[in-house]
Design a protein around this motif. Structure first.
Motif, mmCIF file in Angstrom:
data_model
loop_
_atom_site.group_PDB
_atom_site.id
_atom_site.type_symbol
_atom_site.label_atom_id
_atom_site.label_comp_id
_atom_site.label_asym_id
_atom_site.label_seq_id
_atom_site.Cartn_x
_atom_site.Cartn_y
_atom_site.Cartn_z
ATOM 1 N N ARG A 46 -12.840 -0.473 0.880
ATOM 2 C CA ARG A 46 -12.506 -1.261 2.054
ATOM 3 C C ARG A 46 -12.575 -0.368 3.285
ATOM 4 N NH1 ARG A 46 -10.739 -2.703 -2.353
ATOM 5 N NH2 ARG A 46 -9.336 -0.949 -2.611
ATOM 6 N N VAL A 47 -13.287 -0.817 4.309
ATOM 7 C CA VAL A 47 -13.349 -0.076 5.558
ATOM 8 C C VAL A 47 -12.381 -0.744 6.539
ATOM 9 C CG1 VAL A 47 -15.341 -1.379 6.488
ATOM 10 C CG2 VAL A 47 -14.857 0.951 7.308
ATOM 11 N N VAL A 48 -11.638 0.079 7.249
ATOM 12 C CA VAL A 48 -10.651 -0.398 8.223
ATOM 13 C C VAL A 48 -11.063 0.139 9.593
ATOM 14 C CG1 VAL A 48 -8.217 -0.421 8.884
ATOM 15 C CG2 VAL A 48 -8.851 -0.285 6.458
ATOM 16 N N PHE A 49 -11.212 -0.763 10.553
ATOM 17 C CA PHE A 49 -11.595 -0.378 11.910
ATOM 18 C C PHE A 49 -10.929 -1.338 12.883
ATOM 19 C CE2 PHE A 49 -14.662 -3.347 10.279
ATOM 20 C CZ PHE A 49 -15.031 -4.155 11.342
ATOM 21 N N THR A 50 -11.083 -1.079 14.166
ATOM 22 C CA THR A 50 -10.482 -1.973 15.157
ATOM 23 C C THR A 50 -11.568 -2.794 15.835
ATOM 24 O OG1 THR A 50 -10.535 -0.237 16.828
ATOM 25 C CG2 THR A 50 -8.479 -0.519 15.609
ATOM 26 N N GLN A 51 -11.193 -4.027 16.120
ATOM 27 C CA GLN A 51 -12.065 -4.952 16.844
ATOM 28 C C GLN A 51 -11.177 -5.681 17.831
ATOM 29 O OE1 GLN A 51 -13.970 -7.878 14.382
ATOM 30 N NE2 GLN A 51 -15.481 -8.379 15.934
ATOM 31 N N GLY A 52 -11.456 -5.533 19.106
ATOM 32 C CA GLY A 52 -10.597 -6.156 20.113
ATOM 33 C C GLY A 52 -9.165 -5.644 20.023
ATOM 34 N N ALA A 53 -8.994 -4.367 19.731
ATOM 35 C CA ALA A 53 -7.695 -3.685 19.618
ATOM 36 C C ALA A 53 -6.858 -4.153 18.429
ATOM 37 C CB ALA A 53 -6.901 -3.818 20.918
ATOM 38 N N LEU A 54 -7.452 -4.891 17.498
ATOM 39 C CA LEU A 54 -6.742 -5.345 16.311
ATOM 40 C C LEU A 54 -7.400 -4.770 15.057
ATOM 41 C CD1 LEU A 54 -6.237 -9.079 17.297
ATOM 42 C CD2 LEU A 54 -4.527 -7.261 17.336
ATOM 43 N N PRO A 55 -6.604 -4.496 14.016
ATOM 44 C CA PRO A 55 -7.191 -3.945 12.793
ATOM 45 C C PRO A 55 -7.999 -4.998 12.037
ATOM 46 C CG PRO A 55 -4.842 -4.307 12.507
ATOM 47 C CD PRO A 55 -5.153 -4.621 13.939
ATOM 48 N N VAL A 56 -9.120 -4.543 11.477
ATOM 49 C CA VAL A 56 -9.988 -5.377 10.670
ATOM 50 C C VAL A 56 -10.252 -4.626 9.362
ATOM 51 C CG1 VAL A 56 -12.275 -6.461 10.523
ATOM 52 C CG2 VAL A 56 -11.106 -6.324 12.724
ATOM 53 N N GLY A 86 -19.257 5.361 18.116
ATOM 54 C CA GLY A 86 -18.546 6.426 17.418
ATOM 55 C C GLY A 86 -17.047 6.174 17.384
ATOM 56 N N ILE A 87 -16.569 5.541 16.342
ATOM 57 C CA ILE A 87 -15.148 5.227 16.230
ATOM 58 C C ILE A 87 -14.565 5.895 14.985
ATOM 59 C CG2 ILE A 87 -15.341 3.004 17.407
ATOM 60 C CD1 ILE A 87 -15.101 1.731 14.531
ATOM 61 N N VAL A 88 -13.257 6.075 15.010
ATOM 62 C CA VAL A 88 -12.565 6.593 13.839
ATOM 63 C C VAL A 88 -12.173 5.394 12.978
ATOM 64 C CG1 VAL A 88 -10.508 7.798 13.019
ATOM 65 C CG2 VAL A 88 -11.731 8.630 15.034
ATOM 66 N N VAL A 89 -12.483 5.492 11.684
ATOM 67 C CA VAL A 89 -12.179 4.426 10.745
ATOM 68 C C VAL A 89 -11.445 5.020 9.545
ATOM 69 C CG1 VAL A 89 -14.241 3.121 11.426
ATOM 70 C CG2 VAL A 89 -14.334 4.621 9.424
ATOM 71 N N ALA A 90 -10.896 4.154 8.742
ATOM 72 C CA ALA A 90 -10.340 4.551 7.446
ATOM 73 C C ALA A 90 -11.163 3.850 6.375
ATOM 74 C CB ALA A 90 -8.873 4.158 7.339
ATOM 75 N N TYR A 91 -11.314 4.516 5.250
ATOM 76 C CA TYR A 91 -12.017 3.932 4.116
ATOM 77 C C TYR A 91 -11.151 4.162 2.892
ATOM 78 C CZ TYR A 91 -15.750 2.296 1.167
ATOM 79 O OH TYR A 91 -16.491 1.549 0.283
ATOM 80 N N GLU A 92 -10.921 3.113 2.124
ATOM 81 C CA GLU A 92 -10.045 3.205 0.954
ATOM 82 C C GLU A 92 -10.742 2.604 -0.247
ATOM 83 O OE1 GLU A 92 -7.189 1.942 -2.038
ATOM 84 O OE2 GLU A 92 -8.391 0.594 -0.818
#
Length: 166
Positions: A46-56, A86-92
């Motif tokens: 699962r990739v976690v990133f922000t879209q419109g300042a909200l987590p996706v 270039g954004i910081v994301v989390a991947y789990e």
């Protein structure tokens, strides 16, 4: 455990789980090398990133290449648009057994950037197979800047028949 001991407000699945749950497990931290090895042993995360300042959060398949996570995507996808700046994301990713409460989980945090080298992109497309009927014409590389992981294992300090209620 009898039915009277299980609270009535729990869903049927939660009541069954509470009545049949194995004893608690011990959390063991993984070192970076083992965490990345386990991450490379599965294809879905699962990739976690922000879209419109909200987590996706999006489920997506991946490959591991030189300690970077490579995910496939398509032009116009929210993660592709975000990665171009270039954004910081989390991947789990994980492999957890709900019946035994054993397994592992790994999280990587790092910079997501589009793969621009045509040779690399072609190589990744050979290994990334989307689960949806849509061409994946882009790839994103997530650097493994911060890697954390753990395994859940039986606690040898607990007797085999011990439960949370005993």
């Amino acid at each position: 455990m009898n039915d009277e001991a299980v609270p009535k407000h729990l869903t049927a699945a939660a009541r069954i789980h509470q009545a049949t749950a194995p004893p608690p497990r011990r959390l063991v931290r993984l070192d970076r090398a083992e965490a990345l090895r386990l991450l490379g042993s599965v294809q879905l995360g699962r990739v976690v990133f922000t879209q419109g300042a909200l987590p996706v959060i999006r489920p997506i398949n991946h490959v591991l290449d030189h300690n970077a996570i490579i995910i496939g995507t398509h032009l116009g996808a929210a993660i592709a648009t975000a990665a171009h700046s270039g954004i910081v994301v989390a991947y789990e990713a994980d492999d957890l057994d709900p019946a035994t409460h054993q397994g592992w989980s790994v999280t990587v945090t790092g910079l997501a950037q589009p793969v621009t080298d045509p040779h690399d992109l072609a190589r990744y497309q050979q290994h990334l197979h989307p689960w949806i009927d849509r061409p994946m014409d882009q790839a994103i590389r997530i650097s493994a800047d911060l890697v954390t992981g753990f395994t859940l294992v039986p606690d040898p300090a607990l007797p085999p028949t011990a439960t949370a209620d005993s």
